[in-house]
Design a protein around this motif. Structure first.
Motif, PDB file in Angstrom:
ATOM      1  N   SER A 110       0.604  -1.050  -0.285  1.00  0.00           N
ATOM      2  CA  SER A 110       0.473  -0.254  -0.182  1.00  0.00           C
ATOM      3  C   SER A 110       1.044   1.165   0.259  1.00  0.00           C
ATOM      4  CB  SER A 110      -1.044   0.371   1.054  1.00  0.00           C
ATOM      5  OG  SER A 110       0.079  -0.407   2.565  1.00  0.00           O
ATOM      6  N   SER A 111       0.448   2.525  -0.220  1.00  0.00           N
ATOM      7  CA  SER A 111       0.676   3.645  -0.112  1.00  0.00           C
ATOM      8  C   SER A 111       0.985   4.413   0.812  1.00  0.00           C
ATOM      9  CB  SER A 111       0.364   4.716  -1.839  1.00  0.00           C
ATOM     10  OG  SER A 111       1.397   5.709  -1.983  1.00  0.00           O
ATOM     11  N   LEU A 112       1.181   5.400   1.671  1.00  0.00           N
ATOM     12  CA  LEU A 112       0.506   6.223   2.697  1.00  0.00           C
ATOM     13  C   LEU A 112       0.754   7.732   1.794  1.00  0.00           C
ATOM     14  CD1 LEU A 112       2.514   4.600   5.525  1.00  0.00           C
ATOM     15  CD2 LEU A 112       0.194   4.000   4.853  1.00  0.00           C
ATOM     16  N   ASP A 113      -0.492   8.072   1.988  1.00  0.00           N
ATOM     17  CA  ASP A 113      -0.170   8.788   1.771  1.00  0.00           C
ATOM     18  C   ASP A 113      -0.840  10.465   2.443  1.00  0.00           C
ATOM     19  OD1 ASP A 113      -2.550   8.433   0.664  1.00  0.00           O
ATOM     20  OD2 ASP A 113      -2.466   9.610  -1.938  1.00  0.00           O
ATOM     21  N   GLY A 114       0.180  10.951   2.202  1.00  0.00           N
ATOM     22  CA  GLY A 114      -1.028  12.817   3.064  1.00  0.00           C
ATOM     23  C   GLY A 114       0.319  13.883   2.913  1.00  0.00           C
ATOM     24  N   HIS A 115       1.902  13.423   2.372  1.00  0.00           N
ATOM     25  CA  HIS A 115       2.136  14.390   2.870  1.00  0.00           C
ATOM     26  C   HIS A 115       2.610  15.489   1.986  1.00  0.00           C
ATOM     27  CE1 HIS A 115       5.313  13.646   6.318  1.00  0.00           C
ATOM     28  NE2 HIS A 115       4.760  12.259   6.069  1.00  0.00           N
ATOM     29  N   ARG A 116       2.440  17.087   2.123  1.00  0.00           N
ATOM     30  CA  ARG A 116       3.196  17.800   1.197  1.00  0.00           C
ATOM     31  C   ARG A 116       3.804  18.078   0.346  1.00  0.00           C
ATOM     32  NH1 ARG A 116      -0.459  22.210   4.260  1.00  0.00           N
ATOM     33  NH2 ARG A 116       0.840  21.077   5.903  1.00  0.00           N
ATOM     34  N   ASP A 117       5.131  18.068   0.666  1.00  0.00           N
ATOM     35  CA  ASP A 117       6.521  17.743   0.426  1.00  0.00           C
ATOM     36  C   ASP A 117       7.576  16.605   0.002  1.00  0.00           C
ATOM     37  OD1 ASP A 117       8.396  18.497  -1.037  1.00  0.00           O
ATOM     38  OD2 ASP A 117       8.126  20.473  -0.180  1.00  0.00           O
ATOM     39  N   GLY A 118       7.622  16.453  -0.538  1.00  0.00           N
ATOM     40  CA  GLY A 118       9.131  15.252  -0.293  1.00  0.00           C
ATOM     41  C   GLY A 118       9.621  14.244   0.774  1.00  0.00           C
ATOM     42  N   VAL A 119       9.141  12.884   0.485  1.00  0.00           N
ATOM     43  CA  VAL A 119       9.230  12.706   2.174  1.00  0.00           C
ATOM     44  C   VAL A 119      10.639  12.780   2.654  1.00  0.00           C
ATOM     45  CG1 VAL A 119       9.297  10.407   3.905  1.00  0.00           C
ATOM     46  CG2 VAL A 119       7.592  11.350   2.146  1.00  0.00           C
ATOM     47  N   ASN A 120      12.034  12.838   3.744  1.00  0.00           N
ATOM     48  CA  ASN A 120      13.167  13.166   3.358  1.00  0.00           C
ATOM     49  C   ASN A 120      13.786  12.144   4.614  1.00  0.00           C
ATOM     50  OD1 ASN A 120      15.504  14.663   2.957  1.00  0.00           O
ATOM     51  ND2 ASN A 120      15.646  15.836   4.992  1.00  0.00           N
ATOM     52  N   CYS A 121      12.483  12.011   5.555  1.00  0.00           N
ATOM     53  CA  CYS A 121      13.613  11.182   7.103  1.00  0.00           C
ATOM     54  C   CYS A 121      12.127   9.947   7.509  1.00  0.00           C
ATOM     55  CB  CYS A 121      14.199  11.478   7.794  1.00  0.00           C
ATOM     56  SG  CYS A 121      13.732  13.007   8.551  1.00  0.00           S
ATOM     57  N   MET A 122      13.040   8.734   7.702  1.00  0.00           N
ATOM     58  CA  MET A 122      11.533   8.422   9.156  1.00  0.00           C
ATOM     59  C   MET A 122      12.759   7.720  10.678  1.00  0.00           C
ATOM     60  SD  MET A 122       9.468   6.249   6.628  1.00  0.00           S
ATOM     61  CE  MET A 122      10.734   5.101   5.012  1.00  0.00           C
ATOM     62  N   ALA A 123      11.785   7.422  10.831  1.00  0.00           N
ATOM     63  CA  ALA A 123      12.085   6.664  12.285  1.00  0.00           C
ATOM     64  C   ALA A 123      10.911   5.211  12.551  1.00  0.00           C
ATOM     65  CB  ALA A 123      12.204   7.904  13.832  1.00  0.00           C
ATOM     66  N   LYS A 124      11.539   4.456  12.473  1.00  0.00           N
ATOM     67  CA  LYS A 124      10.725   3.349  14.068  1.00  0.00           C
ATOM     68  C   LYS A 124      10.547   3.685  15.121  1.00  0.00           C
ATOM     69  CE  LYS A 124      13.832   0.413  12.084  1.00  0.00           C
ATOM     70  NZ  LYS A 124      14.595  -1.385  11.643  1.00  0.00           N
ATOM     71  N   HIS A 125       9.002   3.102  15.951  1.00  0.00           N
ATOM     72  CA  HIS A 125       9.190   3.244  17.362  1.00  0.00           C
ATOM     73  C   HIS A 125       9.661   2.246  17.389  1.00  0.00           C
ATOM     74  CE1 HIS A 125       7.183   3.571  21.229  1.00  0.00           C
ATOM     75  NE2 HIS A 125       5.854   4.200  20.053  1.00  0.00           N
ATOM     76  N   PRO A 126      10.287   2.183  18.426  1.00  0.00           N
ATOM     77  CA  PRO A 126      11.584   1.064  19.107  1.00  0.00           C
ATOM     78  C   PRO A 126      10.069  -0.408  19.860  1.00  0.00           C
ATOM     79  CG  PRO A 126      11.631   2.966  20.870  1.00  0.00           C
ATOM     80  CD  PRO A 126      10.681   3.467  19.275  1.00  0.00           C
ATOM     81  N   LYS A 127       8.780   0.211  20.313  1.00  0.00           N
ATOM     82  CA  LYS A 127       8.280  -1.047  21.327  1.00  0.00           C
ATOM     83  C   LYS A 127       6.810  -0.785  20.535  1.00  0.00           C
ATOM     84  CE  LYS A 127      10.145  -0.112  25.139  1.00  0.00           C
ATOM     85  NZ  LYS A 127      11.314  -1.606  25.583  1.00  0.00           N
ATOM     86  N   SER A 128       6.309  -0.634  19.964  1.00  0.00           N
ATOM     87  CA  SER A 128       5.917  -0.419  18.617  1.00  0.00           C
ATOM     88  C   SER A 128       5.803  -0.657  17.374  1.00  0.00           C
ATOM     89  CB  SER A 128       4.511   0.307  18.952  1.00  0.00           C
ATOM     90  OG  SER A 128       3.480   0.247  18.165  1.00  0.00           O
ATOM     91  N   LEU A 129       5.254  -2.479  16.600  1.00  0.00           N
ATOM     92  CA  LEU A 129       5.700  -2.123  15.113  1.00  0.00           C
ATOM     93  C   LEU A 129       5.001  -1.715  14.466  1.00  0.00           C
ATOM     94  CD1 LEU A 129       5.626  -6.351  15.249  1.00  0.00           C
ATOM     95  CD2 LEU A 129       7.630  -5.265  15.158  1.00  0.00           C
ATOM     96  N   SER A 130       4.163  -1.097  14.587  1.00  0.00           N
ATOM     97  CA  SER A 130       2.153  -0.569  14.154  1.00  0.00           C
ATOM     98  C   SER A 130       2.658   1.092  13.855  1.00  0.00           C
ATOM     99  CB  SER A 130       1.096  -0.844  14.517  1.00  0.00           C
ATOM    100  OG  SER A 130       0.833  -0.292  15.439  1.00  0.00           O
ATOM    101  N   THR A 131       4.061   1.570  14.662  1.00  0.00           N
ATOM    102  CA  THR A 131       4.209   3.034  14.291  1.00  0.00           C
ATOM    103  C   THR A 131       5.528   3.085  13.938  1.00  0.00           C
ATOM    104  OG1 THR A 131       2.923   2.943  16.806  1.00  0.00           O
ATOM    105  CG2 THR A 131       4.339   5.133  15.567  1.00  0.00           C
TER     106      THR A 131
END
Length: 445
Positions: free
Chosen positions: A60-81
């Motif tokens: 799937s595609s998660l859309d909602g940003h209004r500009d290019g996605v520059n960085c991401m981070a994982k939640h250390p305790k929650s797999l779904s976040t």
């Protein structure tokens, strides 16, 4: 008198229910099964073909940003976040099970250059073009409460990256130098520098947590020890390294994503030559992230594709792309080893399966047994030419296909030129240089 009797256990041949298949006793003596190998080869061929038929990795595609996605981070305790930062200073928190954005924060003016979650998962940090480091709560604010950061640190220069310690309330930022901060203070505990240039990324080692690695735009990869407050050593490559990622299972191994289209896996104890050179991309590699098992990593490239590499192989086992996907800037491998997330220029975050043909959902026991059997068959016959050809075949975009062909011609021309130079020179005057050592300029300690 000795009497021999036959004894049978009913569990071996009686069905549990009338809907089950009848169990058939089988003698595994190879003399009784002369056609076993041809039969298994046919099954392996069919299993390999079906694997390619069912290889549909895009979820799937998660859309909602209004500009290019520059960085991401994982939640250390929650797999779904998952957290993502865009080029317009906006930070979004996503719920992957529902595949929707649960919270949006206008965090910075200008780019969000880097972000990381605290090891306990209660808060996260962002750095941006407005020279600030901000700490935010992971939970949404209460009704009527304003969206404000817990702490804001105003720096003197632009910060280009951030990473949090895996066990202590300490984080590191990079810009003109690497700064180590305590969460309770507004000035850095110590500043580490070696050379004078902008540092693009800094990463803490997940096992030996006092070690850091950073990449600078003067082509250096520098390793630091937090206990000594000094740099340890650095390796200078032919071209700039964009980012690096530590192997979560082997403390000394890290992989660097380079501008020369390659990835280099190093052992930090022997930086004279990389352990492995991974070459398949046809443009600069912008990001890299390891799987939780430490056996594979995923890379994002300017050539609008992501590739999955085994750590000990020089070529990728999988390449993912879509027609709409533009330059992929950031990539993350989820902590359950099942999915890959990538953020690209055209404002989308895409969710992929780590194993392209894997069936999602609950598997029946017979289905699981059949899949394990097929997997073993594929491993048994993996080097047979026909099966290997089918397993390795991938459809590529025309641009990537043409560039691969062009680079193959260039590589062949360079090899031919070197052979001719060696042939017409004094013996020993043109030394043989291995592919691994070609890209290393120097190691400074």
């Amino acid at each position: 008198m000795r009497v021999k009797i036959l004894s049978r256990n009913p569990d071996d041949y009686v069905r549990e229910t009338k809907l089950d298949l009848q169990r058939v006793p089988r003698n595994y003596d190879p003399a009784l099964h002369p056609f076993e190998v041809p039969r298994e080869y046919t099954r392996a061929l069919n299993a390999t073909k079906l694997e390619r038929v069912f290889a549909k990795p895009f979820l799937s595609s998660l859309d909602g940003h209004r500009d290019g996605v520059n960085c991401m981070a994982k939640h250390p305790k929650s797999l779904s976040t998952v957290l993502s930062g865009a080029c317009d200073g906006e930070v979004k928190i996503w719920n992957l099970t529902r595949r929707q954005c649960v919270r949006t924060i206008q965090a910075h003016e200008g780019f969000v250059r880097g972000m990381c979650a605290r090891f306990c998962g209660t808060s996260f940090f962002t750095v941006g073009d407005d020279k600030t480091v901000k700490q935010w709560k992971m939970e949404s604010p209460e009704y009527g409460e304003e969206e404000e950061p817990i702490h804001t640190i105003l720096g003197k220069t632009v910060y280009t990256g951030i990473d949090h310690h895996w066990k202590e309330p300490v984080f590191a930022t990079c810009g003109h130098q690497v700064d180590i901060w305590d969460e309770q203070r507004t000035s850095p505990k110590c500043s580490l520098t070696w050379g004078f240039d902008s540092i693009s990324s800094v990463k803490f080692n997940p096992i030996e947590t006092y070690l850091l690695g950073s990449c600078a735009s003067d082509r250096n990869i520098v390793l630091y020890d937090m206990r000594k407050s000094t740099p340890l050593k650095k390796v200078i490559l032919n071209m700039r390294t964009n980012t690096l990622c530590w192997n979560p299972m082997e403390a000394f191994i890290f992989t660097a994503a380079n501008e020369d289209y390659n990835l280099y896996t190093f052992d930090m104890r022997y930086l004279e030559s990389p352990v492995m050179v991974h070459m398949d991309h046809v443009s600069a590699v912008l990001d890299v992230d390891y799987s939780p098992t430490g056996k594979e990593f995923v890379s994002a490239s300017f050539d609008k594709s992501i590739r999955i590499f085994p750590v000990d192989k020089g070529h990728s086992r999988e390449v993912y792309h879509t027609k709409r996907m533009q330059h992929v800037i950031t990539v993350k491998w989820t902590s359950d080893n099942k999915y890959i997330l990538c953020g690209s220029d055209e404002m989308n975050i895409r969710l992929w399966k780590a194993n392209a043909s894997e069936k999602l959902g609950v598997l029946a026991p017979r289905e699981k047994a059949a899949m394990n059997y097929n997997q073993k068959l594929k491993e048994k016959f993996q080097f047979h030419p026909q099966i290997r050809r089918i397993a390795q075949h991938r459809h590529l975009p025309k641009s990537i296909y043409c560039q691969i062909k062009e680079q193959r011609i260039m590589r062949e021309a360079r090899r031919r030129k070197e052979l001719n130079r060696r042939k017409h020179s004094k013996p020993g005057s043109v030394p043989f240089v291995s592919e691994r050592k070609k890209h290393i300029v120097a190691v400074v300690k």
